[in-house]
Motif scaffolding. Structure first.
Motif, PDB file in Angstrom:
ATOM      1  N   VAL A 328       0.912  -1.148  -0.077  1.00  0.00           N
ATOM      2  CA  VAL A 328       0.161  -0.037  -0.108  1.00  0.00           C
ATOM      3  C   VAL A 328       0.887   1.288  -0.046  1.00  0.00           C
ATOM      4  CG1 VAL A 328      -1.634   1.381   1.356  1.00  0.00           C
ATOM      5  CG2 VAL A 328      -2.007  -1.197   1.156  1.00  0.00           C
ATOM      6  N   LEU A 329       2.018   1.207   0.691  1.00  0.00           N
ATOM      7  CA  LEU A 329       2.792   2.272   0.870  1.00  0.00           C
ATOM      8  C   LEU A 329       3.652   2.494  -0.409  1.00  0.00           C
ATOM      9  CD1 LEU A 329       3.864   4.792   2.743  1.00  0.00           C
ATOM     10  CD2 LEU A 329       5.516   3.060   3.528  1.00  0.00           C
ATOM     11  N   GLU A 330       3.912   1.522  -1.107  1.00  0.00           N
ATOM     12  CA  GLU A 330       4.667   1.455  -2.389  1.00  0.00           C
ATOM     13  C   GLU A 330       3.865   1.964  -3.335  1.00  0.00           C
ATOM     14  OE1 GLU A 330       6.885  -1.795  -5.268  1.00  0.00           O
ATOM     15  OE2 GLU A 330       5.396  -2.543  -3.825  1.00  0.00           O
ATOM     16  N   GLN A 331       2.777   1.728  -3.351  1.00  0.00           N
ATOM     17  CA  GLN A 331       1.750   2.230  -4.358  1.00  0.00           C
ATOM     18  C   GLN A 331       1.448   3.612  -4.245  1.00  0.00           C
ATOM     19  OE1 GLN A 331      -1.787  -0.257  -3.736  1.00  0.00           O
ATOM     20  NE2 GLN A 331      -0.456  -2.016  -3.747  1.00  0.00           N
ATOM     21  N   ALA A 332       1.335   4.037  -2.981  1.00  0.00           N
ATOM     22  CA  ALA A 332       1.078   5.636  -2.770  1.00  0.00           C
ATOM     23  C   ALA A 332       2.549   6.331  -3.231  1.00  0.00           C
ATOM     24  CB  ALA A 332       0.841   5.816  -1.261  1.00  0.00           C
ATOM     25  N   VAL A 333       3.533   6.019  -2.913  1.00  0.00           N
ATOM     26  CA  VAL A 333       4.817   6.773  -3.461  1.00  0.00           C
ATOM     27  C   VAL A 333       4.964   6.890  -4.800  1.00  0.00           C
ATOM     28  CG1 VAL A 333       7.297   6.436  -3.341  1.00  0.00           C
ATOM     29  CG2 VAL A 333       6.260   6.044  -1.496  1.00  0.00           C
ATOM     30  N   LEU A 334       4.537   5.456  -5.551  1.00  0.00           N
ATOM     31  CA  LEU A 334       4.463   5.653  -7.235  1.00  0.00           C
ATOM     32  C   LEU A 334       3.465   6.526  -7.688  1.00  0.00           C
ATOM     33  CD1 LEU A 334       5.011   1.932  -7.847  1.00  0.00           C
ATOM     34  CD2 LEU A 334       6.711   3.692  -8.274  1.00  0.00           C
ATOM     35  N   ALA A 335       2.176   6.638  -6.982  1.00  0.00           N
ATOM     36  CA  ALA A 335       1.097   7.449  -7.265  1.00  0.00           C
ATOM     37  C   ALA A 335       1.375   9.003  -7.132  1.00  0.00           C
ATOM     38  CB  ALA A 335      -0.310   7.099  -6.446  1.00  0.00           C
ATOM     39  N   LEU A 336       2.264   9.248  -6.093  1.00  0.00           N
ATOM     40  CA  LEU A 336       2.869  10.588  -5.916  1.00  0.00           C
ATOM     41  C   LEU A 336       3.858  11.053  -6.922  1.00  0.00           C
ATOM     42  CD1 LEU A 336       3.059  12.923  -3.953  1.00  0.00           C
ATOM     43  CD2 LEU A 336       4.759  11.881  -2.886  1.00  0.00           C
ATOM     44  N   LYS A 337       4.712  10.122  -7.516  1.00  0.00           N
ATOM     45  CA  LYS A 337       5.404  10.317  -8.618  1.00  0.00           C
ATOM     46  C   LYS A 337       4.692  10.611  -9.989  1.00  0.00           C
ATOM     47  CE  LYS A 337       9.515   7.379  -6.833  1.00  0.00           C
ATOM     48  NZ  LYS A 337      10.278   6.447  -7.211  1.00  0.00           N
ATOM     49  N   ASN A 338       3.792  10.023 -10.272  1.00  0.00           N
ATOM     50  CA  ASN A 338       2.819  10.217 -11.245  1.00  0.00           C
ATOM     51  C   ASN A 338       2.131  11.705 -11.187  1.00  0.00           C
ATOM     52  OD1 ASN A 338       3.401   7.806 -12.583  1.00  0.00           O
ATOM     53  ND2 ASN A 338       1.486   6.874 -12.177  1.00  0.00           N
ATOM     54  N   ASP A 339       1.639  11.953  -9.923  1.00  0.00           N
ATOM     55  CA  ASP A 339       1.234  13.282  -9.474  1.00  0.00           C
ATOM     56  C   ASP A 339       2.215  14.321 -10.000  1.00  0.00           C
ATOM     57  OD1 ASP A 339      -1.445  12.256  -8.939  1.00  0.00           O
ATOM     58  OD2 ASP A 339      -0.854  12.133  -6.916  1.00  0.00           O
ATOM     59  N   GLU A 340       3.518  14.076  -9.442  1.00  0.00           N
ATOM     60  CA  GLU A 340       4.570  15.061  -9.872  1.00  0.00           C
ATOM     61  C   GLU A 340       4.881  15.339 -11.431  1.00  0.00           C
ATOM     62  OE1 GLU A 340       9.317  15.703  -8.555  1.00  0.00           O
ATOM     63  OE2 GLU A 340       8.144  13.860  -8.038  1.00  0.00           O
ATOM     64  N   ALA A 422      -3.117  24.440 -11.797  1.00  0.00           N
ATOM     65  CA  ALA A 422      -3.625  24.424 -10.365  1.00  0.00           C
ATOM     66  C   ALA A 422      -4.099  23.126  -9.918  1.00  0.00           C
ATOM     67  CB  ALA A 422      -4.424  25.560 -10.380  1.00  0.00           C
ATOM     68  N   ALA A 423      -5.175  22.429 -10.867  1.00  0.00           N
ATOM     69  CA  ALA A 423      -5.602  21.234 -10.293  1.00  0.00           C
ATOM     70  C   ALA A 423      -4.557  20.022 -10.032  1.00  0.00           C
ATOM     71  CB  ALA A 423      -6.614  20.704 -11.360  1.00  0.00           C
ATOM     72  N   ALA A 424      -3.544  20.031 -11.107  1.00  0.00           N
ATOM     73  CA  ALA A 424      -2.457  19.260 -10.812  1.00  0.00           C
ATOM     74  C   ALA A 424      -1.590  19.423  -9.403  1.00  0.00           C
ATOM     75  CB  ALA A 424      -1.359  19.214 -12.119  1.00  0.00           C
ATOM     76  N   LEU A 425      -1.245  20.580  -9.270  1.00  0.00           N
ATOM     77  CA  LEU A 425      -0.600  21.089  -8.207  1.00  0.00           C
ATOM     78  C   LEU A 425      -1.456  20.753  -6.832  1.00  0.00           C
ATOM     79  CD1 LEU A 425       1.731  22.248  -6.953  1.00  0.00           C
ATOM     80  CD2 LEU A 425       0.817  24.434  -6.907  1.00  0.00           C
ATOM     81  N   ILE A 426      -2.590  20.878  -6.728  1.00  0.00           N
ATOM     82  CA  ILE A 426      -3.643  20.531  -5.557  1.00  0.00           C
ATOM     83  C   ILE A 426      -3.414  19.092  -5.473  1.00  0.00           C
ATOM     84  CG2 ILE A 426      -5.919  20.644  -4.831  1.00  0.00           C
ATOM     85  CD1 ILE A 426      -6.447  23.113  -6.238  1.00  0.00           C
ATOM     86  N   GLN A 427      -3.653  18.149  -6.394  1.00  0.00           N
ATOM     87  CA  GLN A 427      -3.895  17.140  -6.304  1.00  0.00           C
ATOM     88  C   GLN A 427      -2.231  16.558  -5.742  1.00  0.00           C
ATOM     89  OE1 GLN A 427      -4.807  14.719 -10.228  1.00  0.00           O
ATOM     90  NE2 GLN A 427      -3.035  13.612  -9.805  1.00  0.00           N
ATOM     91  N   TYR A 428      -1.302  16.941  -6.261  1.00  0.00           N
ATOM     92  CA  TYR A 428      -0.117  16.672  -5.808  1.00  0.00           C
ATOM     93  C   TYR A 428       0.012  16.919  -4.332  1.00  0.00           C
ATOM     94  CZ  TYR A 428       5.113  16.240  -5.172  1.00  0.00           C
ATOM     95  OH  TYR A 428       6.302  15.934  -4.542  1.00  0.00           O
ATOM     96  N   ARG A 429      -0.421  18.001  -3.746  1.00  0.00           N
ATOM     97  CA  ARG A 429      -0.409  18.236  -2.217  1.00  0.00           C
ATOM     98  C   ARG A 429      -1.258  17.420  -1.432  1.00  0.00           C
ATOM     99  NH1 ARG A 429       3.986  20.874  -2.723  1.00  0.00           N
ATOM    100  NH2 ARG A 429       4.057  22.984  -3.776  1.00  0.00           N
ATOM    101  N   GLN A 430      -2.416  16.905  -2.150  1.00  0.00           N
ATOM    102  CA  GLN A 430      -3.385  15.875  -1.646  1.00  0.00           C
ATOM    103  C   GLN A 430      -2.503  14.657  -1.293  1.00  0.00           C
ATOM    104  OE1 GLN A 430      -6.735  15.975  -3.959  1.00  0.00           O
ATOM    105  NE2 GLN A 430      -7.837  17.131  -2.430  1.00  0.00           N
ATOM    106  N   ALA A 431      -1.770  14.112  -2.359  1.00  0.00           N
ATOM    107  CA  ALA A 431      -1.148  12.888  -2.242  1.00  0.00           C
ATOM    108  C   ALA A 431      -0.070  12.927  -1.307  1.00  0.00           C
ATOM    109  CB  ALA A 431      -0.426  12.524  -3.849  1.00  0.00           C
TER     110      ALA A 431
END
Length: 515
Positions: A328-340, A422-431
């Motif tokens: 679960v943590l691994e997936q969250a880290v990878l999802a954060l990279k995608n948001d970046e 702006a939406a992409a940046l907010i999404q990244y902050r949420q992640a």
């Protein structure tokens, strides 16, 4: 049971296909297309599991889902923001072939007659990861005309043009044009991690089902033992009634206990039969086989309450292991990279379009003398050759077409791109916040699990002591009854206490096995 589940469990079998879908999404990314996601999720259609209060239940948690992950999902609302990548892996070849025959009325010597035109046009488009577009066009026509004013019939035209366009700001650079590939590769890793999470989930679920089966078997044995004890007491009471040393009410009381124990045994046997079906559907593919349905499943392992390593390990060490191994943590880290990546793509979308281009072309024409032009007052042009001449002239630089230029597009306000950025940046902050929250949640889960394990083992030991005391109390009460110092009601009460202690011990063992 675990080996059979890995081979036959439907949830695992379904999850295996997610990786193929992730590979296909990576193929789309190389073609510059938007990602569809693999749809990977942790499936939970397998029934079963158990809790400390019941034999059958819902397993070790609920399913999670997302576009490509098994935990929390991959948010894709802003993942496509920014310029569309060049299709650098999938060039396109276009052909346009046309035959046209047209007859027009004669209104003057310059018009009218029948014309036949054959067109053969070809276009090749190729993109490059640098943000470069390459296009080659090659056009050919062959035309015949009955109008005497036309000098050539047939007339052959051949031309080509090669143009290279380079993005300098918007859509420029390898990173921008490969960002979907980077995201698809991350999604593939997320999908792989989700499959690992599915394995962990199903293994945990099958273990719980297994210990539920063990619990059911031991419960049947306990109920059989209780029935044997109550039946023996009832038989002894009848003998005493026959010789006149016991009141009839005591016999009725013991017979009632026998009936109650029979009902409890039947209920326990039904639970065992159902628990056998539960484990079969978790480890087998076809429950339509009557032989498999009728076969008994006998567990050979039993719960051990020996202290395990995790109970004595420092909690920080366990937490670090959880951080390292949690899918679960691994997936969250990878999802954060995608948001970046989405943030950087959206940022590029704010830039104006500045393209530089250059082109090189040529044209050639040839034809045969029009046989109808002999009647023309303007004379006839001599034949210049056939299609081969036109083709050669198009490429021999006899009629070149060269040039270069710039295209500049500056959007005014550009609110769409601003909103996407702006939406992409907010999404990244949420992640980011969700990832930090996930670290805290995992830590709390580990601490709670260690406490639960220690508490459960102590509960088992206490339940064993209570059971031993209840067993000894009942044995003592039976001896008193035989000596005339007790009553049937007293023995039945101790039997009830023993049954309660046995049930508590079974539940304590079940909770310990699960935790």
């Amino acid at each position: 049971a675990l080996a059979l589940a890995l081979e036959n469990n439907y949830d695992i079998a379904v999850s295996r296909y997610y990786m193929d879908l992730a590979d296909l999404d990576l193929m789309r990314a190389h073609a510059g297309q938007f990602l569809q996601g693999s749809g990977a999720t942790v499936n939970s259609l397998t029934q079963g599991g158990f809790s400390s209060s019941t034999v059958v239940g819902g397993g070790p948690g609920g399913a999670t889902g997302g576009a490509a992950t098994g935990s929390g999902g991959l948010t894709i609302s802003a993942s496509g923001a920014g310029p569309s990548p060049e299709s650098y892996m999938d060039p396109a070849l276009t052909a346009a072939i046309k035959y046209d025959r047209q007859t027009t009325p004669v209104t003057s010597i310059f018009s009218g007659g029948t014309s036949t035109t054959k067109t053969y046009d070809f276009t090749y488009n190729q993109g490059f990861v640098t943000g470069t577009a390459f296009q080659v066009t090659y056009n050919n026509t062959a035309a015949t005309n009955t109008n005497a004013i036309q000098s050539y019939s047939p007339l052959y035209n051949s031309s080509f043009n090669a143009q290279v366009t380079q993005h300098l700001l918007y859509g420029a650079g390898i990173w921008v044009n490969k960002r979907f590939v980077y995201q698809a590769e991350n999604n593939r890793r997320i999908t792989d991690s989700t499959f690992r999470q599915q394995i962990l989930y199903t293994v945990n679920q099958v273990e719980n089902i297994y210990w539920g089966l063990v619990n059911a078997y031991e419960d049947v044995q306990a109920k059989q033992q209780a029935l044997e004890q109550s039946s023996k007491l009832s038989a002894d009471n009848r003998k005493q009634l026959e010789i006149g040393t016991l009141a009839p009410l005591d016999v009725v009381n013991s017979d009632s206990a026998v009936a109650s124990d029979k009902q409890a045994l039947i209920s326990s046997q039904n639970t065992l039969n159902y628990q056998q079906q539960i484990i079969k559907q978790a480890i087998a593919r076809n429950l339509n086989d009557p032989t498999l349905v009728a076969a008994a499943v006998i567990p050979t392992d039993r719960v051990s309450i020996e202290q395990i390593l995790e109970e004595k390990q420092p909690v920080d060490e366990l937490v670090q292991q959880a951080f390292k191994n949690s899918p679960v943590l691994e997936q969250a880290v990878l999802a954060l990279k995608n948001d970046e990546i989405s943030v950087r793509g959206a940022k590029n979308g704010l830039l104006p379009t500045v393209d530089v281009y250059g082109y090189l072309g040529g044209a050639g024409a040839a034809g045969a003398q029009n046989p109808n032009c002999k009647s023309s007052p303007f004379g006839c042009s001599p034949s210049t050759g056939g299609y081969g001449t036109a083709f050669s002239d198009a490429f021999n630089n006899s009629s070149p077409d060269k040039g270069f230029g710039f295209n500049v597009t500056i959007p005014i306000r550009n609110r769409t791109a601003q909103a996407e950025q702006a939406a992409a940046l907010i999404q990244y902050r949420q992640a980011e916040l969700k990832l930090e929250q996930l670290y805290t949640q995992i830590r709390m889960n580990v601490v709670n699990a260690q406490f639960a394990l220690t508490s459960d083992r102590a509960q088992v030991q206490a339940a064993i002591a209570t059971h031993d005391y209840a067993q000894q109390s009942m044995d003592a009460e039976v001896k008193k009854l035989r000596l005339g110092a007790s009553t049937t009601a007293g023995v039945l009460l101790q039997q009830k206490n023993l049954a309660t202690a046995q049930n508590s011990l079974l539940n304590a063992n079940a909770a310990y096995a699960r935790d």
